[in-house]
Scaffold this motif. Sequence first.
Motif, PDB file in Angstrom:
ATOM      1  N   UNK A   1       0.592  -1.081  -0.094  1.00  0.00           N
ATOM      2  CA  UNK A   1      -0.108   0.143   0.076  1.00  0.00           C
ATOM      3  C   UNK A   1       0.744   1.329   0.123  1.00  0.00           C
ATOM      4  N   UNK A   2       0.612   2.426  -0.974  1.00  0.00           N
ATOM      5  CA  UNK A   2       1.274   3.406  -0.820  1.00  0.00           C
ATOM      6  C   UNK A   2       1.377   4.170   0.482  1.00  0.00           C
ATOM      7  N   UNK A   3       2.574   4.783   0.893  1.00  0.00           N
ATOM      8  CA  UNK A   3       2.523   5.585   2.144  1.00  0.00           C
ATOM      9  C   UNK A   3       1.604   6.415   2.398  1.00  0.00           C
ATOM     10  N   UNK A   4       1.003   7.212   1.559  1.00  0.00           N
ATOM     11  CA  UNK A   4      -0.010   8.122   1.574  1.00  0.00           C
ATOM     12  C   UNK A   4      -1.339   7.509   2.000  1.00  0.00           C
ATOM     13  N   UNK A   5      -1.614   6.466   1.328  1.00  0.00           N
ATOM     14  CA  UNK A   5      -2.941   5.613   1.429  1.00  0.00           C
ATOM     15  C   UNK A   5      -2.841   4.759   2.746  1.00  0.00           C
ATOM     16  N   UNK A   6      -1.716   4.341   3.264  1.00  0.00           N
ATOM     17  CA  UNK A   6      -1.403   3.659   4.229  1.00  0.00           C
ATOM     18  C   UNK A   6      -2.135   4.435   5.597  1.00  0.00           C
ATOM     19  N   UNK A   7      -1.408   5.953   5.571  1.00  0.00           N
ATOM     20  CA  UNK A   7      -1.438   6.919   6.633  1.00  0.00           C
ATOM     21  C   UNK A   7      -3.170   7.278   6.469  1.00  0.00           C
ATOM     22  N   UNK A   8      -3.770   7.590   5.526  1.00  0.00           N
ATOM     23  CA  UNK A   8      -5.241   7.872   5.132  1.00  0.00           C
ATOM     24  C   UNK A   8      -5.936   6.697   5.761  1.00  0.00           C
ATOM     25  N   UNK A   9      -5.561   5.484   5.718  1.00  0.00           N
ATOM     26  CA  UNK A   9      -6.240   4.361   6.113  1.00  0.00           C
ATOM     27  C   UNK A   9      -6.322   4.387   7.664  1.00  0.00           C
ATOM     28  N   UNK A  10      -5.362   4.876   8.313  1.00  0.00           N
ATOM     29  CA  UNK A  10      -5.197   4.775   9.787  1.00  0.00           C
ATOM     30  C   UNK A  10      -5.598   5.901  10.708  1.00  0.00           C
ATOM     31  N   UNK A  11      -5.911   7.050   9.654  1.00  0.00           N
ATOM     32  CA  UNK A  11      -6.131   8.141  10.257  1.00  0.00           C
ATOM     33  C   UNK A  11      -7.731   8.654  10.535  1.00  0.00           C
ATOM     34  N   UNK A  12      -7.921   9.620  11.205  1.00  0.00           N
ATOM     35  CA  UNK A  12      -9.526  10.319  11.218  1.00  0.00           C
ATOM     36  C   UNK A  12      -9.238  11.156  10.054  1.00  0.00           C
ATOM     37  N   UNK A  13     -10.250  10.940   9.055  1.00  0.00           N
ATOM     38  CA  UNK A  13     -10.000  11.824   7.563  1.00  0.00           C
ATOM     39  C   UNK A  13     -10.986  12.955   8.071  1.00  0.00           C
ATOM     40  N   UNK A  14     -10.990  14.038   7.326  1.00  0.00           N
ATOM     41  CA  UNK A  14     -11.763  15.329   7.500  1.00  0.00           C
ATOM     42  C   UNK A  14     -11.872  16.056   6.408  1.00  0.00           C
ATOM     43  N   UNK A  15     -12.667  16.655   6.030  1.00  0.00           N
ATOM     44  CA  UNK A  15     -13.086  17.755   4.908  1.00  0.00           C
ATOM     45  C   UNK A  15     -13.230  19.185   5.769  1.00  0.00           C
ATOM     46  N   UNK A  16     -12.356  19.911   5.556  1.00  0.00           N
ATOM     47  CA  UNK A  16     -12.610  21.336   6.120  1.00  0.00           C
ATOM     48  C   UNK A  16     -12.821  22.457   5.090  1.00  0.00           C
ATOM     49  N   UNK A  17     -13.470  23.522   5.527  1.00  0.00           N
ATOM     50  CA  UNK A  17     -13.901  24.391   4.595  1.00  0.00           C
ATOM     51  C   UNK A  17     -12.937  25.630   4.312  1.00  0.00           C
ATOM     52  N   UNK A  18     -12.931  26.279   3.514  1.00  0.00           N
ATOM     53  CA  UNK A  18     -12.086  27.594   3.240  1.00  0.00           C
ATOM     54  C   UNK A  18     -12.310  28.528   4.505  1.00  0.00           C
ATOM     55  N   UNK A  19     -11.333  28.974   5.158  1.00  0.00           N
ATOM     56  CA  UNK A  19     -11.603  29.871   6.253  1.00  0.00           C
ATOM     57  C   UNK A  19     -11.647  29.320   7.557  1.00  0.00           C
ATOM     58  N   UNK A  20     -11.805  27.775   7.672  1.00  0.00           N
ATOM     59  CA  UNK A  20     -12.119  27.320   8.911  1.00  0.00           C
ATOM     60  C   UNK A  20     -10.808  27.236   9.704  1.00  0.00           C
ATOM     61  N   UNK A  21     -10.689  27.507  11.064  1.00  0.00           N
ATOM     62  CA  UNK A  21      -9.687  27.335  11.883  1.00  0.00           C
ATOM     63  C   UNK A  21      -9.734  25.799  12.509  1.00  0.00           C
ATOM     64  N   UNK A  22      -8.584  25.164  12.225  1.00  0.00           N
ATOM     65  CA  UNK A  22      -8.341  24.040  12.808  1.00  0.00           C
ATOM     66  C   UNK A  22      -7.617  23.914  14.307  1.00  0.00           C
ATOM     67  N   UNK A  23      -6.680  24.890  14.629  1.00  0.00           N
ATOM     68  CA  UNK A  23      -6.502  25.217  15.860  1.00  0.00           C
ATOM     69  C   UNK A  23      -5.842  26.496  16.135  1.00  0.00           C
ATOM     70  N   UNK A  24      -6.057  27.062  17.321  1.00  0.00           N
ATOM     71  CA  UNK A  24      -5.582  28.515  17.683  1.00  0.00           C
ATOM     72  C   UNK A  24      -4.092  28.276  18.242  1.00  0.00           C
ATOM     73  N   UNK A  25      -3.326  29.250  17.900  1.00  0.00           N
ATOM     74  CA  UNK A  25      -2.189  29.692  18.801  1.00  0.00           C
ATOM     75  C   UNK A  25      -2.197  29.541  20.196  1.00  0.00           C
ATOM     76  N   UNK A  26      -1.279  28.555  20.672  1.00  0.00           N
ATOM     77  CA  UNK A  26      -1.435  28.554  22.353  1.00  0.00           C
ATOM     78  C   UNK A  26      -2.236  27.364  22.737  1.00  0.00           C
ATOM     79  N   UNK A  27      -3.095  26.771  21.964  1.00  0.00           N
ATOM     80  CA  UNK A  27      -3.828  25.695  22.268  1.00  0.00           C
ATOM     81  C   UNK A  27      -2.922  24.565  22.653  1.00  0.00           C
ATOM     82  N   UNK A  28      -3.416  23.838  23.449  1.00  0.00           N
ATOM     83  CA  UNK A  28      -2.681  22.407  23.930  1.00  0.00           C
ATOM     84  C   UNK A  28      -3.416  21.373  23.335  1.00  0.00           C
TER      85      UNK A  28
END
Length: 213
Positions: A1-28
């Motif tokens: 399995x290609x490396x990127x596909x292997x990572x996708x299989x093991x991960x929590x995949x998510x679609x994010x919209x333009x402008x969406x904040x994934x994390x804020x500076x200083x967040x733990x």
Amino acid sequence: MPARDAMAHAAHQRRVAKGQVLAWEGDRSDMVVSVRSGIIALTATSPEGNDHIVALTGPGGFIGPEGGLAMAFNLVALTDADICRFSRNEFEAMMEAQPELRRNVMARIGRDLARSRGWMVKLGRASAAARVAALLVEFAEAAPGGADIAFPLSRGQMADFAGLTIETVSRQLTRLREQAIISLSRTHFEVLDWAALRDLADLPPPRADNLLH
């Protein structure tokens, strides 16, 4: 399995919209993000409360918290994007279990660090033309394919990231268009002459391989 596909299989995949904040500076956080498509901006907030773009991460790139699990920057989707999210424990376990994947990931991280150092040098030494051309190359190479490339930065954001004035950015874009190196609309551009654009940006020819395929 290609490396990127292997990572996708093991991960929590998510679609994010333009402008969406994934994390804020200083967040733990123990989150590690792998970008599959789109562009994520790392931004820093000034004492005056203004956000400034300090780095861009495109497909194949990784973003995670600094030591102590504190996010060093805000993570903001500049475009619609597909990401993979891992906890740090999940990410480290996957790297331990798949040596080839670990080598590929570390090589990509090293390449990204080198590019970031190169960009900082460029900000200090390069001409305005080289800075604008390099920024266009950055977006074009992160695009998922096709000639019409979305360019989500405003002229003000381009100026801020490239260390230039808005007027200088606009003037350089006009010159690139007049020289038939790019075609340009308000929100999209197309590279008409790749060799000329990379030469202007003082960048080497692109690598044929993609480390995470």
